[in-house]
Design a protein around this motif. Structure first.
Motif, short mmCIF file in Angstrom:
data_model
loop_
_atom_site.label_atom_id
_atom_site.label_comp_id
_atom_site.label_asym_id
_atom_site.label_seq_id
_atom_site.Cartn_x
_atom_site.Cartn_y
_atom_site.Cartn_z
N ASN A 154 0.85 -1.18 0.00
CA ASN A 154 0.00 0.00 0.00
C ASN A 154 0.89 1.24 0.00
O ASN A 154 1.93 1.24 0.67
CB ASN A 154 -0.89 -0.02 1.25
CG ASN A 154 -1.90 1.10 1.26
OD1 ASN A 154 -1.56 2.28 1.42
ND2 ASN A 154 -3.17 0.75 1.10
N PRO A 155 0.53 2.29 -0.73
CA PRO A 155 1.39 3.49 -0.77
C PRO A 155 1.71 4.06 0.61
O PRO A 155 2.75 4.69 0.78
CB PRO A 155 0.56 4.48 -1.60
CG PRO A 155 -0.29 3.62 -2.47
CD PRO A 155 -0.63 2.42 -1.65
N ASP A 156 0.84 3.84 1.58
CA ASP A 156 1.07 4.37 2.93
C ASP A 156 1.92 3.46 3.81
O ASP A 156 2.22 3.81 4.95
CB ASP A 156 -0.27 4.62 3.63
CG ASP A 156 -1.07 5.72 2.95
OD1 ASP A 156 -0.45 6.64 2.39
OD2 ASP A 156 -2.32 5.65 2.99
N ASP A 157 2.31 2.30 3.29
CA ASP A 157 3.18 1.40 4.05
C ASP A 157 4.44 2.14 4.50
O ASP A 157 5.04 2.90 3.73
CB ASP A 157 3.63 0.21 3.19
CG ASP A 157 2.52 -0.81 2.98
OD1 ASP A 157 1.45 -0.67 3.59
OD2 ASP A 157 2.76 -1.75 2.19
N GLY A 192 18.04 1.89 8.85
CA GLY A 192 17.24 2.50 9.89
C GLY A 192 16.38 3.66 9.41
O GLY A 192 15.46 4.08 10.12
N ASP A 193 16.66 4.21 8.22
CA ASP A 193 15.81 5.26 7.67
C ASP A 193 14.39 4.74 7.49
O ASP A 193 14.18 3.55 7.19
CB ASP A 193 16.34 5.73 6.31
CG ASP A 193 17.58 6.59 6.42
OD1 ASP A 193 17.94 6.98 7.55
OD2 ASP A 193 18.20 6.87 5.37
N GLN A 194 13.43 5.64 7.65
CA GLN A 194 12.03 5.27 7.47
C GLN A 194 11.36 6.22 6.47
O GLN A 194 11.49 7.44 6.58
CB GLN A 194 11.27 5.30 8.79
CG GLN A 194 11.68 4.19 9.76
CD GLN A 194 10.75 4.09 10.95
OE1 GLN A 194 10.30 5.10 11.49
NE2 GLN A 194 10.45 2.87 11.36
N LEU A 195 10.65 5.62 5.51
CA LEU A 195 9.91 6.38 4.51
C LEU A 195 8.73 5.55 4.05
O LEU A 195 8.69 4.34 4.29
CB LEU A 195 10.81 6.74 3.32
CG LEU A 195 11.25 5.64 2.36
CD1 LEU A 195 11.79 6.26 1.08
CD2 LEU A 195 12.30 4.73 2.97
N THR A 196 7.77 6.19 3.44
CA THR A 196 6.61 5.45 2.95
C THR A 196 6.92 4.80 1.60
O THR A 196 7.85 5.21 0.89
CB THR A 196 5.38 6.35 2.79
OG1 THR A 196 5.64 7.32 1.76
CG2 THR A 196 5.05 7.04 4.10
N LEU A 197 6.11 3.82 1.27
CA LEU A 197 6.24 3.20 -0.06
C LEU A 197 6.00 4.23 -1.14
O LEU A 197 6.67 4.23 -2.17
CB LEU A 197 5.25 2.03 -0.19
CG LEU A 197 5.21 1.31 -1.55
CD1 LEU A 197 6.57 0.76 -1.93
CD2 LEU A 197 4.15 0.20 -1.52
N ASN A 198 5.08 5.15 -0.91
CA ASN A 198 4.82 6.23 -1.87
C ASN A 198 6.09 7.03 -2.14
O ASN A 198 6.45 7.29 -3.30
CB ASN A 198 3.72 7.13 -1.32
CG ASN A 198 3.27 8.19 -2.31
OD1 ASN A 198 4.07 8.99 -2.78
ND2 ASN A 198 1.98 8.23 -2.60
N GLN A 199 6.79 7.42 -1.08
CA GLN A 199 8.02 8.18 -1.24
C GLN A 199 9.08 7.37 -1.98
O GLN A 199 9.78 7.88 -2.87
CB GLN A 199 8.56 8.61 0.12
CG GLN A 199 7.71 9.65 0.83
CD GLN A 199 8.18 9.90 2.24
OE1 GLN A 199 8.37 8.96 3.03
NE2 GLN A 199 8.38 11.17 2.61
#
Length: 343
Positions: A137-140, A163-170
Motif C-alpha cells: 500500500n502506498p502508505d506502508d 534505519g531510515d524510514q519512509l513510505t512506499l509512496n516516497q
C-alpha cells in the motif's frame, strides 16, 4: 504462433487464469510449468505451449455451442517478427531492439528484434513498481535494512541508510523519477521479505501477464546473470503498470521533493529531477506527439534504454521502447524517429 483448440472439456467450476471463458460449461486450468490443460478432475490434457514461447494466445471452443473463449491476448498487441513502416524509414541501426505499440487499436507499428532477451537496466523498475503496488500500500512504512545497501560503483542512489524510514509512496517516487537503486532494494525487502523473495514475486507476476521471455534476479536492473527482458515483454509489463493511477502520476512528474526520517527520528530531504530527457526539455518529441512519461535505463551491459507512454493529437496512447542503444544522444534521436511514425 501455434493456436490450440480443445473440444469437450466439461464441468461446472469457474475458469481460472487470464484467458478465461465466454464458453459455457468449460473449465480449464492453465499450467505453465507442466505444459498441460486440466479440467475440474485430475486428468490433464497436453498442449503445445511452454514458457519460452514468444507470444501466447489460445482459444477454447465448447463442443456444444462452439462459442470461442476470450484469448489471453485479445486486448493486446501481438507480434512474432520484425515490423517496418510503409511511409518512412526508421533508422534503428544503433539499437538492438525496439517497438512501437498503438494501445487503442492493439497494432504493432514498428518492431525490431522484439523478442530478443536483453539486459533491461533500470527499466526493471517498472516491474518493481507494479509488484510493489500489487502486494503493498502506498502508505506502508518502510524501514531500510542492511540488505537494501547498494555498493556497486556508479549506481544511482537517493542516500538511504540502515534505519531510515519512509513510505512506499516516497520510495516509488525515488524509484521512478530519480531511478534510485537503493529505493528499489528497500522496496523489495519490505514487500518480499528479501531481495530473492521479491524477485520470485516479479517472476510470478511477469508470467501472469504473459511476459514469458523475461526473468528477474533483482529489483533495480543492475547487471546480473540471468536477468533479462524482451522489448515485447516490457510493453506487456508497462501496459499493465499503466493501469495503476499512482504509477501514471509519478512517471509524468519532472521533479520531486519530500522529507523522511532517519533512525534517530531526524528529518532528511529528498530532492531530485526526472531522468527523462523529453520531460526535461533536453530533447523534443515530434509536434504531433506528447510524451506523457516513462522510464530510462543505462548500464554497460544494457546500453541506453528508454520506454515511453505518449499520446497523439487526438489523445490516443502509444508505448514505445528501445533497448541497448549505443549512447544517450543516439537513443533520443532514434526514439524521436520512432515517435514520428505516429500520425
Amino acid at each position: 504462433m501455434t493456436e490450440g483448440i480443445w473440444n469437450g472439456v466439461k464441468c461446472t467450476s469457474n475458469l481460472k487464469k487470464k484467458f478465461l471463458a465466454r464458453a459455457a460449461c468449460v473449465c480449464l486450468l492453465f499450467s505453465v510449468s507442466a505444459g498441460t490443460l486440466g479440467g475440474c478432475g485430475n486428468k490433464e490434457i497436453p498442449f503445445a505451449y511452454n514458457p519460452n514461447y514468444e507470444v501466447s494466445s489460445y482459444r477454447v471452443v465448447n463442443e456444444v455451442s462452439s462459442v470461442v473463449a476470450s484469448s489471453f491476448a485479445e486486448n493486446l498487441c501481438v507480434v512474432n517478427s520484425d515490423v517496418g513502416t510503409d511511409n518512412q524509414a526508421v533508422d534503428m541501426t544503433e539499437a538492438t531492439s525496439a517497438g512501437l505499440f498503438d494501445l487503442n487499436s492493439n497494432k504493432v507499428m514498428y518492431a525490431k528484434n522484439i523478442h530478443e532477451r536483453l539486459q533491461p537496466a533500470s527499466l526493471t523498475k517498472i516491474m518493481t513498481a507494479l509488484v510493489a503496488l500489487k502486494y503493498g500500500n502506498p502508505d506502508d512504512l518502510i524501514t531500510v535494512t542492511d540488505e537494501a545497501a547498494i555498493t556497486e560503483s556508479g549506481a544511482v542512489l537517493c542516500g538511504l541508510k540502515t534505519g531510515d524510514q519512509l513510505t512506499l509512496n516516497q520510495a516509488l517516487h525515488a524509484l521512478l523519477i530519480h531511478s534510485a537503486n537503493d529505493a528499489a532494494a528497500a522496496i523489495a525487502v519490505h514487500i518480499g521479505g528479501s531481495l530473492d523473495g521479491f524477485a520470485e514475486l516479479m517472476n510470478q507476476e511477469a508470467l501472469a501477464i504473459g511476459a514469458t521471455n523475461s526473468h528477474f534476479v533483482n529489483p533495480h536492473g543492475l547487471t546480473e546473470d540471468n536477468h533479462y527482458v524482451t522489448a515485447y515483454d516490457l510493453y506487456l509489463i508497462f501496459n499493465e503498470a499503466l493501469k495503476n493511477d499512482l504509477i501514471n502520476e509519478i512517471i509524468h512528474m519532472t521533479s520531486y521533493e519530500t522529507v523522511f526520517m532517519d533512525k534517530d527520528g531526524k528529518s532528511k530531504t529528498f530532492s531530485f529531477t526526472t531522468t527523462n530527457q523529453y520531460l526535461k526539455g533536453t530533447y523534443k518529441a515530434p509536434e504531433q506527439v506528447t510524451v506523457i512519461g516513462g522510464k530510462t535505463g543505462t548500464t554497460s551491459a544494457a546500453g541506453n534504454c528508454l520506454i515511453l507512454l505518449s499520446k497523439d493529437t487526438s489523445g490516443n496512447p502509444y508505448i514505445s521502447v528501445i533497448l541497448h542503444s549505443s549512447d544517450r544522444a543516439v537513443l533520443y534521436t532514434e526514439m524521436t524517429e520512432l515517435l514520428n511514425v505516429i500520425n
